[in-house]
Design an enzyme around this catalytic site. Structure first.
Site, short mmCIF file in Angstrom:
data_model
loop_
_atom_site.label_atom_id
_atom_site.label_comp_id
_atom_site.label_asym_id
_atom_site.label_seq_id
_atom_site.Cartn_x
_atom_site.Cartn_y
_atom_site.Cartn_z
N CYS A 27 -3.01 16.43 -13.64
CA CYS A 27 -2.38 15.11 -13.57
C CYS A 27 -0.89 15.20 -13.92
CB CYS A 27 -3.06 14.14 -14.54
SG CYS A 27 -2.34 12.47 -14.55
N TYR A 87 -6.97 -5.60 13.35
CA TYR A 87 -7.53 -6.78 12.68
C TYR A 87 -7.87 -7.88 13.69
CZ TYR A 87 -6.98 -5.29 7.84
OH TYR A 87 -7.12 -4.64 6.63
N ASP A 139 -18.08 -5.30 3.90
CA ASP A 139 -17.41 -5.04 5.17
C ASP A 139 -15.91 -5.28 5.05
OD1 ASP A 139 -19.25 -4.15 7.15
OD2 ASP A 139 -20.14 -6.16 7.21
N GLU A 185 -12.40 -0.78 7.63
CA GLU A 185 -12.96 0.57 7.77
C GLU A 185 -14.39 0.56 8.30
OE1 GLU A 185 -11.01 -0.21 5.27
OE2 GLU A 185 -9.51 1.36 5.05
N SER A 230 -9.22 -9.67 7.36
CA SER A 230 -10.24 -8.94 6.62
C SER A 230 -11.24 -9.91 5.97
CB SER A 230 -9.59 -8.09 5.53
OG SER A 230 -10.58 -7.49 4.72
N CYS A 261 -1.13 7.14 -16.25
CA CYS A 261 -2.58 7.24 -16.40
C CYS A 261 -2.98 7.39 -17.86
CB CYS A 261 -3.12 8.41 -15.59
SG CYS A 261 -3.01 8.19 -13.81
N ARG A 305 -5.42 -5.27 -5.11
CA ARG A 305 -4.26 -4.40 -5.35
C ARG A 305 -3.13 -4.65 -4.35
NH1 ARG A 305 -0.50 -2.41 -6.88
NH2 ARG A 305 -0.06 -0.31 -7.67
N TYR A 306 -3.48 -4.94 -3.08
CA TYR A 306 -2.45 -5.00 -2.04
C TYR A 306 -2.42 -6.33 -1.28
CZ TYR A 306 -3.09 -0.02 -2.89
OH TYR A 306 -3.23 1.21 -3.49
N HIS A 364 -14.24 7.02 2.58
CA HIS A 364 -12.81 7.18 2.81
C HIS A 364 -12.36 8.53 2.26
CE1 HIS A 364 -8.57 6.36 3.14
NE2 HIS A 364 -8.80 5.13 3.60
N LEU A 403 0.83 -1.20 0.00
CA LEU A 403 0.00 0.00 0.00
C LEU A 403 0.87 1.26 0.00
CD1 LEU A 403 -3.23 0.49 2.03
CD2 LEU A 403 -1.51 2.28 2.06
N LEU A 405 -1.24 5.97 -5.16
CA LEU A 405 -1.96 6.28 -3.93
C LEU A 405 -1.25 7.35 -3.12
CD1 LEU A 405 -4.29 5.53 -1.96
CD2 LEU A 405 -2.74 3.82 -0.99
N ARG A 454 3.86 0.73 11.46
CA ARG A 454 2.40 0.67 11.65
C ARG A 454 1.87 -0.75 11.83
NH1 ARG A 454 -0.82 4.90 10.81
NH2 ARG A 454 -2.53 3.56 10.09
N GLU A 489 -13.26 0.76 12.27
CA GLU A 489 -13.34 2.21 12.38
C GLU A 489 -14.76 2.70 12.68
OE1 GLU A 489 -11.37 6.05 10.07
OE2 GLU A 489 -11.44 4.09 9.10
N CYS A 530 -7.12 13.98 -14.99
CA CYS A 530 -7.27 15.12 -14.09
C CYS A 530 -6.56 16.33 -14.70
CB CYS A 530 -6.69 14.81 -12.72
SG CYS A 530 -7.56 13.52 -11.81
N CYS A 569 -8.42 8.33 -8.83
CA CYS A 569 -7.12 7.92 -9.37
C CYS A 569 -6.37 7.03 -8.39
CB CYS A 569 -6.27 9.16 -9.67
SG CYS A 569 -7.00 10.26 -10.90
#
Length: 352
Positions: free
Chosen positions: A333, A50, A267, A270, A57, A338, A91-92, A190, A19, A25, A42, A274, A330, A123
């Protein structure tokens, strides 16, 4: 396509490392060295979070279930494009995009719909997933085995709007008539750094469009606000933040609040940590006795039918289902990737 999440606690570090390494990101100075350091720092905190929601997750479970039920609907309603099979590209977290493409090649897949599970385009979410999909496709499929179309955004699809409205109405029905009248609906999404917003990202507008469409379907039955969660770091992000909104409304004497995860299709941390734990505890500590959270879409039949409708349109449309919003970068950008990605998938649709 979605961000994914660690299915077990031992996967948390690798998830965070991927991430923070994603320059679609976050753009950090000395990112190749700083990102692993942040991830390591972190990891203990995120592992604890978790652990409090069950040890991993659930996004993989819900995504697989949604895809399987969507494909079953398509097999019945669209036999001309059957059989249909869902593949997950996170993605992660596993299954990563490259792993999924390799499996699709082994299975002999030819026709593919890249279906983002972020209804509202950003994006940093759909854009990042598509950039990674393009990179892996060029590496693994240079001869063009796969024929692509893309569902890049669907923020006001009637089925999506109806599914959210059903989840909210179910919570409204739990109040007494007097409580229901005074309940405030907080659509929580988010947040994004203001640097991303200021370069022209469409996400804030699309999230607002979803919330407005849902309230219209509910006949504007209650007061509502759009709020933003999950801010990280010291730089400016979109506000008001969800916890600050809860504090402010509580100080004004409001007792009945419904949080709605308006940008999530299932779910995950987050919602379960959160929204439910952090913000739930905050609300109760402030005297918000009627705090509720609308259930995530998860296994909603209305939502899964909406997914099937979108996939059907993408599979059968004679003209490109990609809208003009997708091909427009954008205004500010600075990411040349992109442009390359958008051009590739737009040409795939035109050729088809």
């Amino acid at each position: 396509m979605n961000m994914g999440g660690p299915s077990k606690l031992t996967d948390v570090h690798d998830f965070l490392n991927r991430l923070f390494m994603d320059r679609d990101l976050l753009q950090l100075p000395f990112q190749s060295k700083l990102a692993p350091w942040i991830a390591k720092r972190r990891t203990p905190k995120i592992i604890k979070q978790y652990a409090e929601i069950g040890g991993g997750s659930p996004i993989g479970y819900w995504t697989a279930l949604q895809g399987e039920r969507m494909a079953a609907i398509l097999d019945q309603t669209n036999p001309e494009t059957a059989p249909h099979k869902p593949y997950i590209a996170f993605r992660y977290a596993a299954p990563l995009t490259e792993t999924t493409l390799e499996q699709m090649q082994k299975d002999g897949v030819r026709r593919v719909v890249a279906f983002t599970q972020y209804p509202q385009y950003s994006c940093s979410t759909t854009g990042s997933s598509l950039n990674e999909l393009y990179r892996q496709q060029r590496r693994l499929d240079p001869n063009g085995q796969f024929q692509w179309s893309v569902i890049d955004r669907w923020s006001t699809h009637p089925g999506l709007v109806k599914a959210f409205a059903e989840r909210i109405q179910a919570k409204l029905d739990e109040y007494t008539p007097e409580e229901r009248e005074s309940a405030i609906i907080l659509f929580s999404a988010h947040s994004l750094p203001m640097a991303v917003v200021n370069r022209g990202d469409t996400y804030p507008n699309e999230v607002a469009a979803t919330a407005e469409a849902v309230m219209k379907r509910l006949n504007y039955s209650n007061a509502y606000r759009l709020v933003w969660q999950s801010k990280v770091g010291p730089l400016p992000w979109m506000g008001p933040q969800t916890d600050a909104a809860i504090e402010g409304l509580a100080s004004q004497g409001h007792k009945n609040l419904i949080l709605v995860p308006i940008a999530f299709t299932s779910d995950h941390i987050e919602t379960l940590y959160e929204l439910d734990l952090e913000y739930g505890e905050l609300a109760h500590s402030l005297g918000v006795t009627g705090f509720k959270r609308a259930e995530a879409l998860n296994d909603s039949p209305t939502f899964i039918a909406a997914m099937a409708d979108l996939a059907r349109q993408s599979l059968t449309a004679r003209e490109s289902p990609i809208g003009k919003q997708f091909t427009l970068r954008c205004p500010q950008c600075t990411n040349d990737q992109c442009a390359v990605t958008k051009d590739f998938f737009a040409k795939q649709n035109s050729a088809r």
